[in-house]
Scaffold this active site. Sequence first.
Site, PDB file in Angstrom:
ATOM      1  CG  HIS A   1      26.416  36.882  31.625  1.00 53.53           C
ATOM      2  ND1 HIS A   1      25.957  35.650  32.090  1.00 53.53           N
ATOM      3  CD2 HIS A   1      27.582  36.866  31.883  1.00 53.53           C
ATOM      4  CE1 HIS A   1      27.207  34.934  32.788  1.00 53.53           C
ATOM      5  NE2 HIS A   1      28.075  35.832  32.541  1.00 53.53           N
TER       6      HIS A   1
ATOM      7  CB  CYS B   1      29.038  33.997  30.092  1.00 55.19           C
ATOM      8  SG  CYS B   1      30.134  33.661  31.539  1.00 55.19           S
TER       9      CYS B   1
ATOM     10  CG  ASN C   1      29.109  34.365  36.041  1.00 50.75           C
ATOM     11  OD1 ASN C   1      28.155  33.494  35.329  1.00 50.75           O
ATOM     12  ND2 ASN C   1      29.927  34.951  35.504  1.00 50.75           N
TER      13      ASN C   1
HETATM   14  N1  ACO Z   1      38.766  38.543  48.401  1.00 48.34           N
HETATM   15  C1  ACO Z   1      39.633  39.357  49.097  1.00 48.34           C
HETATM   16  N2  ACO Z   1      40.641  40.002  48.289  1.00 48.34           N
HETATM   17  C2  ACO Z   1      40.610  39.560  46.967  1.00 48.34           C
HETATM   18  C3  ACO Z   1      39.687  38.551  46.377  1.00 48.34           C
HETATM   19  C4  ACO Z   1      38.705  38.147  47.401  1.00 48.34           C
HETATM   20  N3  ACO Z   1      37.803  37.112  46.814  1.00 48.34           N
HETATM   21  N4  ACO Z   1      39.876  38.286  45.122  1.00 48.34           N
HETATM   22  C5  ACO Z   1      41.172  39.213  44.627  1.00 48.34           C
HETATM   23  N5  ACO Z   1      41.430  40.043  46.112  1.00 48.34           N
HETATM   24  C6  ACO Z   1      42.345  40.856  46.064  1.00 48.34           C
HETATM   25  C7  ACO Z   1      43.628  40.921  45.062  1.00 48.34           C
HETATM   26  O1  ACO Z   1      44.578  39.690  45.410  1.00 48.34           O
HETATM   27  C8  ACO Z   1      44.088  41.838  44.974  1.00 48.34           C
HETATM   28  O2  ACO Z   1      45.050  42.213  46.109  1.00 48.34           O
HETATM   29  P1  ACO Z   1      46.600  43.180  46.203  1.00 48.34           P
HETATM   30  O3  ACO Z   1      45.940  44.560  45.829  1.00 48.34           O
HETATM   31  O4  ACO Z   1      46.914  42.960  47.572  1.00 48.34           O
HETATM   32  O5  ACO Z   1      47.311  42.303  45.060  1.00 48.34           O
HETATM   33  C9  ACO Z   1      42.955  43.024  45.533  1.00 48.34           C
HETATM   34  O6  ACO Z   1      42.159  42.246  45.849  1.00 48.34           O
HETATM   35  C10 ACO Z   1      42.608  43.633  43.909  1.00 48.34           C
HETATM   36  O7  ACO Z   1      42.352  42.423  43.163  1.00 48.34           O
HETATM   37  P2  ACO Z   1      41.831  42.870  41.435  1.00 48.34           P
HETATM   38  O8  ACO Z   1      41.896  41.513  40.814  1.00 48.34           O
HETATM   39  O9  ACO Z   1      42.607  43.871  41.046  1.00 48.34           O
HETATM   40  O10 ACO Z   1      40.146  43.433  41.818  1.00 48.34           O
HETATM   41  P3  ACO Z   1      39.335  44.116  40.919  1.00 48.34           P
HETATM   42  O11 ACO Z   1      38.945  45.109  41.635  1.00 48.34           O
HETATM   43  O12 ACO Z   1      39.834  44.224  39.504  1.00 48.34           O
HETATM   44  O13 ACO Z   1      38.092  43.032  41.110  1.00 48.34           O
HETATM   45  C11 ACO Z   1      37.001  41.386  40.191  1.00 48.34           C
HETATM   46  C12 ACO Z   1      38.250  41.910  40.738  1.00 48.34           C
HETATM   47  C13 ACO Z   1      35.801  41.455  40.858  1.00 48.34           C
HETATM   48  C14 ACO Z   1      37.113  39.917  39.639  1.00 48.34           C
HETATM   49  C15 ACO Z   1      36.861  42.328  38.814  1.00 48.34           C
HETATM   50  O14 ACO Z   1      38.031  42.372  37.920  1.00 48.34           O
HETATM   51  C16 ACO Z   1      35.626  41.841  37.778  1.00 48.34           C
HETATM   52  O15 ACO Z   1      34.553  41.889  38.253  1.00 48.34           O
HETATM   53  N6  ACO Z   1      35.901  41.220  36.681  1.00 48.34           N
HETATM   54  C17 ACO Z   1      35.096  40.582  35.811  1.00 48.34           C
HETATM   55  C18 ACO Z   1      35.054  39.378  36.016  1.00 48.34           C
HETATM   56  C19 ACO Z   1      34.208  38.368  35.764  1.00 48.34           C
HETATM   57  O16 ACO Z   1      32.873  38.939  35.941  1.00 48.34           O
HETATM   58  N7  ACO Z   1      34.405  37.068  35.484  1.00 48.34           N
HETATM   59  C20 ACO Z   1      33.123  36.145  35.426  1.00 48.34           C
HETATM   60  C21 ACO Z   1      33.512  35.230  34.290  1.00 48.34           C
HETATM   61  S1  ACO Z   1      33.422  35.716  32.657  1.00 48.34           S
HETATM   62  C22 ACO Z   1      32.094  36.491  32.372  1.00 48.34           C
HETATM   63  O17 ACO Z   1      30.825  36.058  32.890  1.00 48.34           O
HETATM   64  C23 ACO Z   1      32.016  37.326  31.390  1.00 48.34           C
END
Ligand code: ACO
Length: 356
Positions: A279, A112, A309
């Site tokens: 980004h 990214c 993304n």
């Molecule tokens: N649909 C439904 N439920 C989901 C999904 C989905 N797509 N994905 C995860 N869950 C569930 C998990 O299983 C978990 O369930 P549980 O509590 O029963 O175990 C629950 O949702 C919470 O999961 P978390 O991973 O803790 O969710 P969080 O609130 O942290 O959000 C997210 C996840 C959106 C990925 C967040 O951490 C985030 O935005 N991180 C940044 C990641 C990113 O941007 N990556 C891109 C690549 S790198 C870059 O570009 C910089």
Amino acid sequence: MGSVIIGTGVALPSRVVTNDDLSAIMDTSDEWIRSRTGVQQRHIADPGVGASDLAAEAVAEALRNAEMAPQDVDVLITATMTPDQYAPGIAGMVQERSGLGHIAAFDLRQQCGGYLYGLDLADALLASGKARCVVVVGAEVHSGYMPYGASWEILRGERPGPVDPVDHAAATEARGWAVLFGDGAGAAVLTTEEDPGTGFIGSVLRTDGSHADLIEVLGVGFRHQPYVDTAQLEARAHWPSMNGMELFRQAVICMPAAVREVLAETDLTIDDVSLVIAHQANDRILDAVRKQLGIDAELIPSNIARYGNTTAATLPILLHEQQAAGRIRPGSLVCFTAFGAGAHWGASLYRVPGTR
Ligand code: ACO
């Protein structure tokens, strides 16, 4: 002399997959994806279409908009984390398909952060006189990662359900990262302008390898002998693994810090900035960056709802759209910032040519 952007172009596959489409093949929902990330849909390449194809299309449009011929380009920089094949990289493919001469062409692997690094390198090559016209393109086809199996046929509208339970389970296992990404490409053509106060006037690029595990693909690499085997595939080592929460935390610390650093280095303040092209990973990350920088929402635009993304392609796609919307105003100051796997991040400042 300043390095200026004289044309941009994009390529987005025509097929669109919405959050509701994904909800039909895995355990997720539009509400979950939209509220956590801001993503509503993503463009998806057909099988057989690679990052090099999208890159060549974006380069062609950027050259047309810049009113430059392929023969005018003397360096091509391609940024991708999803190359068509393991080796070689896509630079040669894009060079050949774009009808460029036998010029210097090379891939960057900063994920990214790739496009930000590409712009800075282009600026250095132009400023040193080593190049007179550089094309920087970011392109991704993330679809190849998605473990959707026969569910792809449902997503592509080739047949209705039902979803095979094995495919449903695999897609659900991957839902934490699979819903985030989309395919696309964006390119810019850069040349030099006499006025040294225009174009790229400052940059900060940073790397911290201790954060490589925030998001990585561990399998299919040459530390492992053989570099790919069924044990790796069974262990899902060819899938990205992501520590979403920590990635989020680092992104919202590092991007504002880099912006502040480059502003301090150039004796400018955030009040001098008219637009932040950041980004596009997640609307909540953008919002946190906005709050830390103390700027209004309209200064840090988002298009993640439409594309997800697109990794190395997010900056040039957004730049192209902002340009088309008349928001890259002559004389104004644009700030680019990105954070990506590696971890690689940074910020740069761009004074748009022309007078206000
Ligand atoms: N649909 C439904 N439920 C989901 C999904 C989905 N797509 N994905 C995860 N869950 C569930 C998990 O299983 C978990 O369930 P549980 O509590 O029963 O175990 C629950 O949702 C919470 O999961 P978390 O991973 O803790 O969710 P969080 O609130 O942290 O959000 C997210 C996840 C959106 C990925 C967040 O951490 C985030 O935005 N991180 C940044 C990641 C990113 O941007 N990556 C891109 C690549 S790198 C870059 O570009 C910089």
